[in-house]
Design a protein around this motif. Structure first.
Motif, PDB file in Angstrom:
ATOM      1  N   GLU A 146      27.568  10.734 -71.543  1.00 46.15           N
ATOM      2  CA  GLU A 146      28.841  11.651 -70.798  1.00 46.15           C
ATOM      3  C   GLU A 146      29.762  10.579 -70.208  1.00 46.15           C
ATOM      4  OE1 GLU A 146      29.007  14.761 -70.931  1.00 46.15           O
ATOM      5  OE2 GLU A 146      27.005  14.733 -72.147  1.00 46.15           O
ATOM      6  N   ARG A 147      30.009   9.437 -71.110  1.00 46.86           N
ATOM      7  CA  ARG A 147      31.010   8.424 -70.518  1.00 46.86           C
ATOM      8  C   ARG A 147      32.174   8.118 -71.568  1.00 46.86           C
ATOM      9  NH1 ARG A 147      29.976   6.765 -65.125  1.00 46.86           N
ATOM     10  NH2 ARG A 147      28.013   7.344 -64.519  1.00 46.86           N
ATOM     11  N   LYS A 148      33.396   7.900 -71.172  1.00 48.21           N
ATOM     12  CA  LYS A 148      34.491   7.602 -71.923  1.00 48.21           C
ATOM     13  C   LYS A 148      34.507   5.757 -71.671  1.00 48.21           C
ATOM     14  CE  LYS A 148      37.232  11.735 -72.238  1.00 48.21           C
ATOM     15  NZ  LYS A 148      38.495  12.182 -72.072  1.00 48.21           N
ATOM     16  N   PHE A 149      34.858   5.219 -72.960  1.00 45.67           N
ATOM     17  CA  PHE A 149      34.778   3.820 -72.813  1.00 45.67           C
ATOM     18  C   PHE A 149      36.321   3.357 -72.948  1.00 45.67           C
ATOM     19  CE2 PHE A 149      30.794   5.111 -74.419  1.00 45.67           C
ATOM     20  CZ  PHE A 149      29.898   3.992 -74.017  1.00 45.67           C
ATOM     21  N   PRO A 150      36.596   1.991 -72.491  1.00 41.15           N
ATOM     22  CA  PRO A 150      37.838   1.391 -72.637  1.00 41.15           C
ATOM     23  C   PRO A 150      37.857   1.150 -73.909  1.00 41.15           C
ATOM     24  CG  PRO A 150      36.661   0.209 -70.769  1.00 41.15           C
ATOM     25  CD  PRO A 150      35.530   1.541 -71.445  1.00 41.15           C
ATOM     26  N   MET A 151      39.137   1.045 -74.714  1.00 46.37           N
ATOM     27  CA  MET A 151      39.453   0.587 -75.865  1.00 46.37           C
ATOM     28  C   MET A 151      40.647  -0.600 -75.966  1.00 46.37           C
ATOM     29  SD  MET A 151      41.909   2.681 -78.675  1.00 46.37           S
ATOM     30  CE  MET A 151      43.379   1.602 -78.049  1.00 46.37           C
ATOM     31  N   ALA A 218      51.561   2.652 -80.750  1.00 52.15           N
ATOM     32  CA  ALA A 218      51.765   2.885 -79.420  1.00 52.15           C
ATOM     33  C   ALA A 218      51.236   4.355 -78.938  1.00 52.15           C
ATOM     34  CB  ALA A 218      53.128   2.441 -78.698  1.00 52.15           C
ATOM     35  N   GLU A 219      51.663   5.256 -79.852  1.00 58.05           N
ATOM     36  CA  GLU A 219      51.621   6.625 -79.806  1.00 58.05           C
ATOM     37  C   GLU A 219      50.530   7.232 -80.513  1.00 58.05           C
ATOM     38  OE1 GLU A 219      55.228   8.707 -79.757  1.00 58.05           O
ATOM     39  OE2 GLU A 219      56.376   7.295 -78.729  1.00 58.05           O
ATOM     40  N   ASP A 220      50.754   7.054 -81.598  1.00 56.90           N
ATOM     41  CA  ASP A 220      49.809   7.804 -82.826  1.00 56.90           C
ATOM     42  C   ASP A 220      48.116   7.228 -82.596  1.00 56.90           C
ATOM     43  OD1 ASP A 220      51.874   9.342 -83.472  1.00 56.90           O
ATOM     44  OD2 ASP A 220      52.265   7.960 -85.270  1.00 56.90           O
ATOM     45  N   LEU A 221      48.090   5.982 -82.798  1.00 57.33           N
ATOM     46  CA  LEU A 221      46.774   5.416 -82.609  1.00 57.33           C
ATOM     47  C   LEU A 221      45.935   5.634 -81.521  1.00 57.33           C
ATOM     48  CD1 LEU A 221      45.712   2.139 -84.135  1.00 57.33           C
ATOM     49  CD2 LEU A 221      45.005   2.592 -81.954  1.00 57.33           C
ATOM     50  N   PRO A 222      46.276   5.332 -80.084  1.00 60.64           N
ATOM     51  CA  PRO A 222      45.639   5.889 -78.978  1.00 60.64           C
ATOM     52  C   PRO A 222      45.089   7.468 -78.946  1.00 60.64           C
ATOM     53  CG  PRO A 222      47.662   4.670 -78.398  1.00 60.64           C
ATOM     54  CD  PRO A 222      47.604   5.012 -79.652  1.00 60.64           C
ATOM     55  N   LYS A 223      46.211   8.170 -79.479  1.00 63.86           N
ATOM     56  CA  LYS A 223      45.920   9.703 -79.269  1.00 63.86           C
ATOM     57  C   LYS A 223      44.855  10.037 -80.629  1.00 63.86           C
ATOM     58  CE  LYS A 223      50.420  11.285 -77.830  1.00 63.86           C
ATOM     59  NZ  LYS A 223      51.630  12.010 -78.079  1.00 63.86           N
ATOM     60  N   ALA A 224      44.944   9.357 -81.658  1.00 61.15           N
ATOM     61  CA  ALA A 224      43.992   9.528 -82.836  1.00 61.15           C
ATOM     62  C   ALA A 224      42.418   9.097 -82.391  1.00 61.15           C
ATOM     63  CB  ALA A 224      44.356   8.818 -83.945  1.00 61.15           C
ATOM     64  N   VAL A 225      42.477   7.925 -81.879  1.00 63.82           N
ATOM     65  CA  VAL A 225      41.222   7.312 -81.437  1.00 63.82           C
ATOM     66  C   VAL A 225      40.496   8.144 -80.127  1.00 63.82           C
ATOM     67  CG1 VAL A 225      40.113   5.329 -80.466  1.00 63.82           C
ATOM     68  CG2 VAL A 225      41.784   5.082 -81.975  1.00 63.82           C
ATOM     69  N   THR A 228      38.888  11.179 -81.700  1.00 62.08           N
ATOM     70  CA  THR A 228      37.771  11.232 -82.555  1.00 62.08           C
ATOM     71  C   THR A 228      36.555  10.385 -81.547  1.00 62.08           C
ATOM     72  OG1 THR A 228      39.319  10.897 -84.295  1.00 62.08           O
ATOM     73  CG2 THR A 228      37.088  10.086 -84.642  1.00 62.08           C
ATOM     74  N   TYR A 229      36.717   9.573 -80.889  1.00 64.98           N
ATOM     75  CA  TYR A 229      35.768   8.733 -80.352  1.00 64.98           C
ATOM     76  C   TYR A 229      35.701   9.181 -78.403  1.00 64.98           C
ATOM     77  CZ  TYR A 229      35.530   6.282 -84.579  1.00 64.98           C
ATOM     78  OH  TYR A 229      35.447   5.829 -85.977  1.00 64.98           O
ATOM     79  N   ARG A 230      34.807   8.746 -78.057  1.00 62.12           N
ATOM     80  CA  ARG A 230      34.602   8.766 -76.579  1.00 62.12           C
ATOM     81  C   ARG A 230      35.427   7.599 -75.857  1.00 62.12           C
ATOM     82  NH1 ARG A 230      29.322   9.422 -77.330  1.00 62.12           N
ATOM     83  NH2 ARG A 230      28.946   7.946 -75.779  1.00 62.12           N
ATOM     84  N   VAL A 231      36.593   7.682 -75.882  1.00 63.38           N
ATOM     85  CA  VAL A 231      37.442   6.619 -75.416  1.00 63.38           C
ATOM     86  C   VAL A 231      38.300   7.252 -74.417  1.00 63.38           C
ATOM     87  CG1 VAL A 231      37.235   5.044 -77.344  1.00 63.38           C
ATOM     88  CG2 VAL A 231      39.273   6.605 -76.947  1.00 63.38           C
ATOM     89  N   SER A 232      38.595   6.349 -73.321  1.00 60.74           N
ATOM     90  CA  SER A 232      39.631   7.139 -72.133  1.00 60.74           C
ATOM     91  C   SER A 232      41.003   7.179 -72.795  1.00 60.74           C
ATOM     92  CB  SER A 232      39.728   5.892 -71.138  1.00 60.74           C
ATOM     93  OG  SER A 232      40.481   6.355 -70.015  1.00 60.74           O
ATOM     94  N   ASP A 233      41.778   8.055 -72.337  1.00 58.90           N
ATOM     95  CA  ASP A 233      43.181   8.419 -72.430  1.00 58.90           C
ATOM     96  C   ASP A 233      43.898   7.950 -71.521  1.00 58.90           C
ATOM     97  OD1 ASP A 233      42.762  10.208 -70.405  1.00 58.90           O
ATOM     98  OD2 ASP A 233      43.346  11.905 -71.574  1.00 58.90           O
ATOM     99  N   GLN A 234      43.445   6.685 -70.412  1.00 60.80           N
ATOM    100  CA  GLN A 234      44.337   6.245 -69.445  1.00 60.80           C
ATOM    101  C   GLN A 234      44.829   4.925 -70.040  1.00 60.80           C
ATOM    102  OE1 GLN A 234      45.092   8.141 -66.731  1.00 60.80           O
ATOM    103  NE2 GLN A 234      43.877   9.714 -67.853  1.00 60.80           N
TER     104      GLN A 234
END
Length: 372
Positions: A146-151, A218-225, A228-234
């Protein structure tokens, strides 16, 4: 059998080449006759010496550039089928395959993580490009379910390949070591080349009437990842790392798009986009756009963003003087750190020396894994 890219086989090949050369010199006077035996002996000695030298040079070059990583790869006998991974509809990241990671704990997902081969589609830019995603072992452990990861986005140089980020620069292995040592929070790596529009060196620029590469990364890739994965959106949980061209792109994303990446690491990067036959016209004659993509100009002339930058160089690299100018120009709240090696060129060996301390620095910038 010794590893094709290991030191042992290179040492053996070099010793054999030296031995063949010395043997040829010692036997040459005895082979100075005019008979067929002398001619055959000289020809054999010449060929053996040449072949052993070429083999030694080939093995050293192969180890450095990573053309063939295993004997089966060289001989074309590595015919293992790919892994079929079922996809969920609507996901902007398509997983094409998966490979194991190995550590002192073994190769299970929960102990070493996995590397996935992916295709990432950009909704705004319309660009689609291949790459690799490293999911650390914690991603598969129940305690992190139940955790989100840095990317961290990891970019190669031009015309580098994403594969070398794994084979030669060993980012997944270095990240795993840093995670196990507590120097880096469990972090998802997205490894790509910056060349996403044919073979054109776009320098990660949104080219007027051309490929929108900055928008893609800068825009598309962070949103896409994040979809799809449990990564933070911050943005404070996202970083970008690169060498050479990738280093320039990394710094530019942080300075121009701090809402996307708050930390950037540049290994042997430069600070303004070149113009040459590989780039074409990147700015469409727009001098203001060209200035805004000049990182030293930005530090001197635009409000400083709240980002953390790490610049890696050496005393004999070409970017050393410009790096000193960057250090002199930055202003708070931007934070800037450097790695300066006593010696080192623009090559993989230099970058592999810089990656471990760079990841440790990054661990101090990224917050721990966050609850979903």
């Amino acid at each position: 059998m010794p590893s094709l890219t290991g030191n042992l086989i290179q040492i053996i090949a070099i010793l054999l080449a030296v031995a063949a050369f010395v043997t040829t010199l010692s036997l040459w006077p005895k082979l100075a006759g005019r008979g067929w035996r002398s001619w055959t002996g000289r020809l054999a000695a010449f060929l053996v010496t040449q072949v052993t030298v070429l083999v030694a040079m080939g093995l050293v070059a192969n180890s450095y550039f990573g053309f063939y990583t295993t004997w089966s790869d060289l001989l074309g006998t590595d015919g293992a089928p790919g892994t079929v991974v079922e996809q969920q509809p609507g996901k902007p990241v398509a997983v094409r395959g998966e490979q194991k990671m190995y550590s002192s704990q073994g190769s299970a997902r929960e102990r070493a993580g996995v590397i996935q081969q992916v295709e990432i589609k950009g909704a705004s830019s319309g660009i689609s490009s291949a790459g690799y995603v490293y999911l650390p072992p914690q991603y598969f452990q129940p305690g992190y379910a139940e955790r989100k990861f840095p990317m961290a986005l990891v970019l190669a140089g031009y015309p580098g390949s994403a594969e070398k980020l794994i084979s030669l620069m060993a980012y997944p292995a270095s990240a795993l070591s840093a995670i196990e040592a507590g120097k880096l929070p469990p972090t998802v790596l997205v490894m790509m080349r910056p060349t996403v529009s044919g073979n054109r060196d776009t320098e990660c620029v949104d080219v007027p009437n051309g490929p929108q590469v900055e928008t893609y990364f800068a825009e598309d890739l962070p949103k896409a990842v994040a979809a799809t994965y449990r990564v933070s959106d911050q943005p404070g949980q996202r970083a970008v790392i690169g060498n050479s061209t990738g280093g320039y792109c990394a710094l530019k994303f942080a300075l121009r798009r701090p809402d996307s990446y708050r930390s950037a690491i540049s290994l042997s990067g430069y600070y303004s986009a070149p113009t040459d036959p590989t780039t074409g016209d990147l700015f469409g004659g727009n001098e203001q756009l060209e200035r805004e993509n000049d990182l030293l100009w930005r530090l001197r002339n635009t409000p400083p963003p709240t980002v953390a930058l790490l610049l890696a160089t050496s005393y004999n690299e070409q970017n050393y003087p410009a790096t000193q100018q960057m250090v002199a120009a930055f202003k708070a709240p931007t934070r800037l750190a450097t790695i300066t090696l006593d010696s080192g060129g623009h090559n993989f060996h230099t970058w592999t020396r810089e990656i471990p301390p760079a990841l440790e620095w990054l661990g101090k910038q990224l917050a721990p894994v966050q609850p979903v």
